[in-house]
Design an enzyme around this catalytic site. Structure first.
Site, PDB file in Angstrom:
ATOM      1  N   GLU A 179      -8.726  -0.224  -8.557  1.00 29.39           N
ATOM      2  CA  GLU A 179      -7.241  -0.213  -9.225  1.00 29.39           C
ATOM      3  C   GLU A 179      -6.886  -1.683  -9.304  1.00 29.39           C
ATOM      4  O   GLU A 179      -6.397  -2.212  -8.291  1.00 29.39           O
ATOM      5  CB  GLU A 179      -6.405   0.644  -8.429  1.00 29.39           C
ATOM      6  N   GLU A 236     -12.930  -4.546   0.809  1.00 31.96           N
ATOM      7  CA  GLU A 236     -11.682  -4.877   1.028  1.00 31.96           C
ATOM      8  C   GLU A 236     -11.688  -6.155   1.712  1.00 31.96           C
ATOM      9  O   GLU A 236     -12.014  -6.251   2.971  1.00 31.96           O
ATOM     10  CB  GLU A 236     -10.800  -3.720   1.459  1.00 31.96           C
ATOM     11  N   ARG A 240       0.186   7.250 -10.680  1.00 31.38           N
ATOM     12  CA  ARG A 240      -0.907   6.349 -10.355  1.00 31.38           C
ATOM     13  C   ARG A 240      -1.952   7.140  -9.535  1.00 31.38           C
ATOM     14  O   ARG A 240      -3.431   7.055  -9.925  1.00 31.38           O
ATOM     15  CB  ARG A 240      -0.569   5.136  -9.759  1.00 31.38           C
ATOM     16  N   HIS A 283       5.038   2.725 -10.363  1.00 29.46           N
ATOM     17  CA  HIS A 283       5.373   1.666  -9.379  1.00 29.46           C
ATOM     18  C   HIS A 283       5.514   0.154 -10.300  1.00 29.46           C
ATOM     19  O   HIS A 283       6.344  -0.760 -10.103  1.00 29.46           O
ATOM     20  CB  HIS A 283       4.872   1.506  -8.207  1.00 29.46           C
ATOM     21  N   ASP A 320       3.244   6.342  -5.421  1.00 29.07           N
ATOM     22  CA  ASP A 320       3.263   6.099  -6.789  1.00 29.07           C
ATOM     23  C   ASP A 320       2.300   7.360  -7.339  1.00 29.07           C
ATOM     24  O   ASP A 320       1.170   7.357  -7.474  1.00 29.07           O
ATOM     25  CB  ASP A 320       2.619   4.983  -7.529  1.00 29.07           C
ATOM     26  N   HIS A 349       0.717  -1.259  -0.084  1.00 28.95           N
ATOM     27  CA  HIS A 349      -0.096  -0.082  -0.016  1.00 28.95           C
ATOM     28  C   HIS A 349       0.982   1.065  -0.027  1.00 28.95           C
ATOM     29  O   HIS A 349       0.586   2.373  -0.564  1.00 28.95           O
ATOM     30  CB  HIS A 349      -1.035  -0.136   1.219  1.00 28.95           C
ATOM     31  N   GLU A 401      -2.324 -11.623 -11.237  1.00 28.16           N
ATOM     32  CA  GLU A 401      -3.207 -11.788 -10.016  1.00 28.16           C
ATOM     33  C   GLU A 401      -4.807 -12.046 -10.271  1.00 28.16           C
ATOM     34  O   GLU A 401      -5.404 -12.124  -9.350  1.00 28.16           O
ATOM     35  CB  GLU A 401      -2.979 -10.607  -9.019  1.00 28.16           C
ATOM     36  N   GLY A 458     -11.940  -3.757  -3.848  1.00 28.85           N
ATOM     37  CA  GLY A 458     -10.598  -4.019  -3.296  1.00 28.85           C
ATOM     38  C   GLY A 458      -9.806  -2.431  -2.961  1.00 28.85           C
ATOM     39  O   GLY A 458      -8.719  -1.994  -3.533  1.00 28.85           O
TER      40      GLY A 458
END
Length: 417
Positions: free
Chosen positions: A196, A152, A105, A354, A102, A96, A205, A129
């Site tokens: 994101e 989350e 982003r 990142h 970043d 995180h 993922e 998420g």
């Protein structure tokens, strides 16, 4: 290996392949974990004669090692997704912190949300998420929505809930700790989904599946989803330092020929993408090629299982081809009112994120000359058992006019199994 004619008969039975096997002679059959085969004869304790139906519905027969086969698929649904390991990693601050710091982003998401202000007011938003809750907080600060559900699954949700309260948005943002596939919402449908979800080679993922499931379950027919589109690009490049670090060192070690290690290095050091690679624009040998385009309102999970694209690069600059780099771009559009389009790109020409770029390094470099063409195919295949994992199969050859200068080479990259 036992002779097939001396085998004992056995009833045809279906078995699951538990790990990859590459055939070592023409009598054997190459298999991948997750394939299913029909056992025709139990030849010995070590080898069975099996039939495999490939993706083109073509039946293949050959020997398969018994220790690679199982009567039962060895994983339950939780194991397939590796959820405990996956969500545990996102329950810690390291990832995180990397995302929050970043700037391209996070500031791009902030800018995109601010561009949606007239539309966001009094809407119901779902943040899939949500992590630390930064996107939900941007929505609450700028958009004046009726409600924001921040979903989350990891334990970071506990701190996210406290952060929402600390900043005075607990009446707007409701943090829900749980898997998006398992929860229900007080508002059965939402106006907007934001997430994101992007990873290595865009898809790794496969958080995108959770976003698609949330879309199908909660989004109103006229609702919006951000990012709205995504593209994955491939570009041939020079990468001398990366190649030397992985392959070049084995050619000469203190004056000794260490070339016997090259095949091992090709498997263990270049058999996976080098992620977070920084590619300089002057290392690019051609213009990029779009290998995948997604519309997040219409893409389905089944379309992501096996993606195949043929490419044809015109070499713009002579140089040594050490590999192919990939990067992605996502767009924030589809607003019902005029607005300035907002884009987040991880290209070498953009401000570094990142993600940086991902490098698919070749076992042996090729010299390319301006005007030549680099042709081949790239295939992205989702792992049949480990559902967050991905494989890349790259085939390439060099052409001049209508002549192929080298025999096509194929290499497989695993992310991560």
């Amino acid at each position: 290996m036992a002779d097939k004619d001396s085998t004992q008969d056995t009833a045809s039975d279906v078995y699951c392949v538990t790990s990859d096997y590459t055939a070592r002679d023409p009598t054997q059959i190459s298999l991948e974990a997750g394939d299913t085969v029909t056992v025709l004869e139990a030849v010995s304790d070590e080898w069975w004669w099996v039939e495999f139906i490939d993706k083109n519905d073509k039946p293949l027969v050959g020997y398969a090692p018994v220790n690679h086969l199982s009567k039962e698929i060895p994983l339950d649904e939780e194991d397939k997704w590796e959820n405990s390991e996956y969500f545990s990693s996102y329950g810690q601050l390291k990832l995180h912190s990397e995302m929050l710091t970043d700037v391209p982003r996070t500031s791009t998401y902030s800018l995109a949300i601010q561009s949606a202000l007239p539309w966001l007011q009094d809407k119901v938003v779902l943040d899939v998420g949500s992590g630390t809750g930064i996107l939900s907080l941007f929505c609450a600060r700028y958009g004046k929505p009726k409600k924001v559900y921040a979903v989350e699954a990891s334990d970071i949700a506990v701190y996210s809930r406290e952060t929402v309260s600390k900043n005075g948005y607990e009446d707007v943002i409701e943090v829900i700790q749980g898997n998006i596939n398992d929860i229900s919402l007080p508002h059965h449908q939402v106006d907007w989904i934001i997430s994101e979800w992007m990873g290595t080679l865009l898809l790794f993922e496969f958080m995108i599946e959770s976003v698609i499931n949330a879309r199908d379950k909660f989004l109103k027919p006229d609702g919006m989803i951000w990012p709205s589109e995504a593209e994955l690009f491939l570009i041939p490049c020079s990468a001398l330092s990366a190649y030397n670090g992985s392959m070049g060192i084995w050619k000469d070690v203190y004056g000794f020929d260490f070339s016997p290690y090259l095949s091992l290095a090709a498997d263990t050091l270049t058999g996976k993408p080098i992620y977070n690679h920084t590619l300089s624009p002057d290392e690019c040998l051609s213009e990029p090629f779009t290998i995948l385009q997604l519309n997040m309102k219409t893409v389905t999970v089944s379309q992501l299982e096996d993606i195949r694209t043929a490419y044809d690069f015109l070499v713009k600059r002579s140089g040594m081809l050490h590999g192919f780099a990939s990067y992605f771009t996502v767009h924030f559009s589809h607003l019902p009112h005029p607005h300035t389009p907002v884009t987040l790109s991880t290209s070498p020409q953009s401000k570094p994120t990142h993600w940086k770029q991902d490098l698919l390094l070749l076992d042996s470099p090729l010299q390319l000359e301006e005007g030549q063409r680099l042709k081949g195919t790239i295939k992205l295949t989702r792992h049949k058992l480990w559902r967050r994992h991905l494989r890349v199969t790259l085939t390439y050859s060099v052409w001049e006019d209508d002549t192929e200068l080298n025999e096509a080479v194929t290499k497989i990259y695993r992310l991560w199994r």
